[in-house]
Write a protein that holds these residues in place. Structure first.
Motif, PDB file in Angstrom:
ATOM      1  N   ASP A  88       0.828  -1.213   0.000  1.00 55.28           N
ATOM      2  CA  ASP A  88       0.000   0.000   0.000  1.00 55.28           C
ATOM      3  C   ASP A  88       0.860   1.260   0.000  1.00 55.28           C
ATOM      4  OD1 ASP A  88      -2.507  -1.192  -0.051  1.00 55.28           O
ATOM      5  OD2 ASP A  88      -2.612  -1.392   2.122  1.00 55.28           O
ATOM      6  N   LYS A  89       1.846   1.289   0.869  1.00 57.11           N
ATOM      7  CA  LYS A  89       2.693   2.476   0.997  1.00 57.11           C
ATOM      8  C   LYS A  89       3.438   2.764  -0.298  1.00 57.11           C
ATOM      9  CE  LYS A  89       6.400   4.522   3.772  1.00 57.11           C
ATOM     10  NZ  LYS A  89       7.331   4.331   4.920  1.00 57.11           N
ATOM     11  N   THR A  90       3.965   1.721  -0.907  1.00 50.28           N
ATOM     12  CA  THR A  90       4.721   1.899  -2.148  1.00 50.28           C
ATOM     13  C   THR A  90       3.823   2.390  -3.276  1.00 50.28           C
ATOM     14  OG1 THR A  90       6.293   0.162  -1.522  1.00 50.28           O
ATOM     15  CG2 THR A  90       6.164   0.737  -3.858  1.00 50.28           C
ATOM     16  N   LEU A  91       2.641   1.821  -3.382  1.00 51.09           N
ATOM     17  CA  LEU A  91       1.741   2.197  -4.475  1.00 51.09           C
ATOM     18  C   LEU A  91       1.126   3.583  -4.280  1.00 51.09           C
ATOM     19  CD1 LEU A  91      -0.138  -1.149  -5.241  1.00 51.09           C
ATOM     20  CD2 LEU A  91       1.968  -0.236  -6.239  1.00 51.09           C
ATOM     21  N   GLU A  92       1.096   4.056  -3.036  1.00 46.92           N
ATOM     22  CA  GLU A  92       0.500   5.361  -2.759  1.00 46.92           C
ATOM     23  C   GLU A  92       1.502   6.510  -2.847  1.00 46.92           C
ATOM     24  OE1 GLU A  92      -1.209   4.808   1.061  1.00 46.92           O
ATOM     25  OE2 GLU A  92      -2.829   3.511   0.337  1.00 46.92           O
ATOM     26  N   GLU A  93       2.797   6.198  -2.923  1.00 45.27           N
ATOM     27  CA  GLU A  93       3.808   7.251  -2.977  1.00 45.27           C
ATOM     28  C   GLU A  93       3.816   7.918  -4.344  1.00 45.27           C
ATOM     29  OE1 GLU A  93       7.465   5.395  -1.952  1.00 45.27           O
ATOM     30  OE2 GLU A  93       7.106   5.484   0.207  1.00 45.27           O
TER      31      GLU A  93
END
Length: 199
Positions: A171-176
């Protein structure tokens, strides 16, 4: 199924299809025709492990480095290095060098408290003394590191993470906004998250 979840209650829901998602889905599935994304294994841990490896295989190396670094807590984790003007033997100075030297082992469980000492010791024997490029990852649904891992706390090559940690890293990677992730990689990672919920 009555088997414990791999963390379904805390995994974020899929945002749903976006523009062109159907076309992308069939394109990706076509590319993977010779190596299915979701394994035909019926056993929970074999199915999850095989599918996780299939997704990792298809990710950009830089993205895979970020995900594994995030879940392992090792921000310096590097699969491949690229060096300009590297020193060689003697007076040799080639223009560039690309190297990769790693050996990662994974043991996955899909029910809590499923690790057992004899199997862990056997897996640990695959790590050679002084081989810093080697890692052994235990992946389980336990909310905290199992106590059996204390036996390996002095060896930084042994790591643990659960499915929630990996899903959160995704999630964190895709939201950056600063991170470029291809549409194919996004699709694969979201599908992997769905598998964590289902299994």
């Amino acid at each position: 199924s009555s088997a414990p979840s791999t963390g379904a209650r805390r995994l974020r829901p899929d945002p749903g299809p976006g523009p062109g998602s159907s076309r992308l889905k069939y394109t990706v599935l076509g590319l993977m025709a010779n190596s299915p994304l979701f394994s035909t294994y019926r056993g929970g841990e074999n199915r999850v492990t095989s599918s996780m490896m299939a997704v990792f295989q298809r990710l950009e190396l830089s993205l895979l480095e970020r995900l594994l670094g995030a879940v392992s807590g090792d921000s310096a984790l590097q699969l491949v290095s690229f060096v300009n003007q590297p020193p060689g033997e003697g007076h040799s100075i080639p223009d560039a060098r690309m190297t990769g030297n790693f050996d990662y082992w994974f043991e996955t469980k899909t029910v809590p408290n499923a690790l057992h000492e004899p199997q862990m010791e056997e897996h640990y024997s695959n790590l050679k003394p002084g081989a810093t490029e080697q890692r052994l990852f235990f992946v389980t649904p336990d909310p905290e590191p199992p106590a059996l891992l204390d036996a390996y706390k002095d060896d930084k090559r042994v790591g643990w993470f659960n499915f929630i940690t990996l899903s959160d890293a995704i999630d964190k990677t895709l939201e950056e906004d600063t991170t470029y992730v291809s549409e194919q990689a996004r699709f694969l990672l979201r599908e992997l998250q769905k598998l964590f919920v289902e299994d």
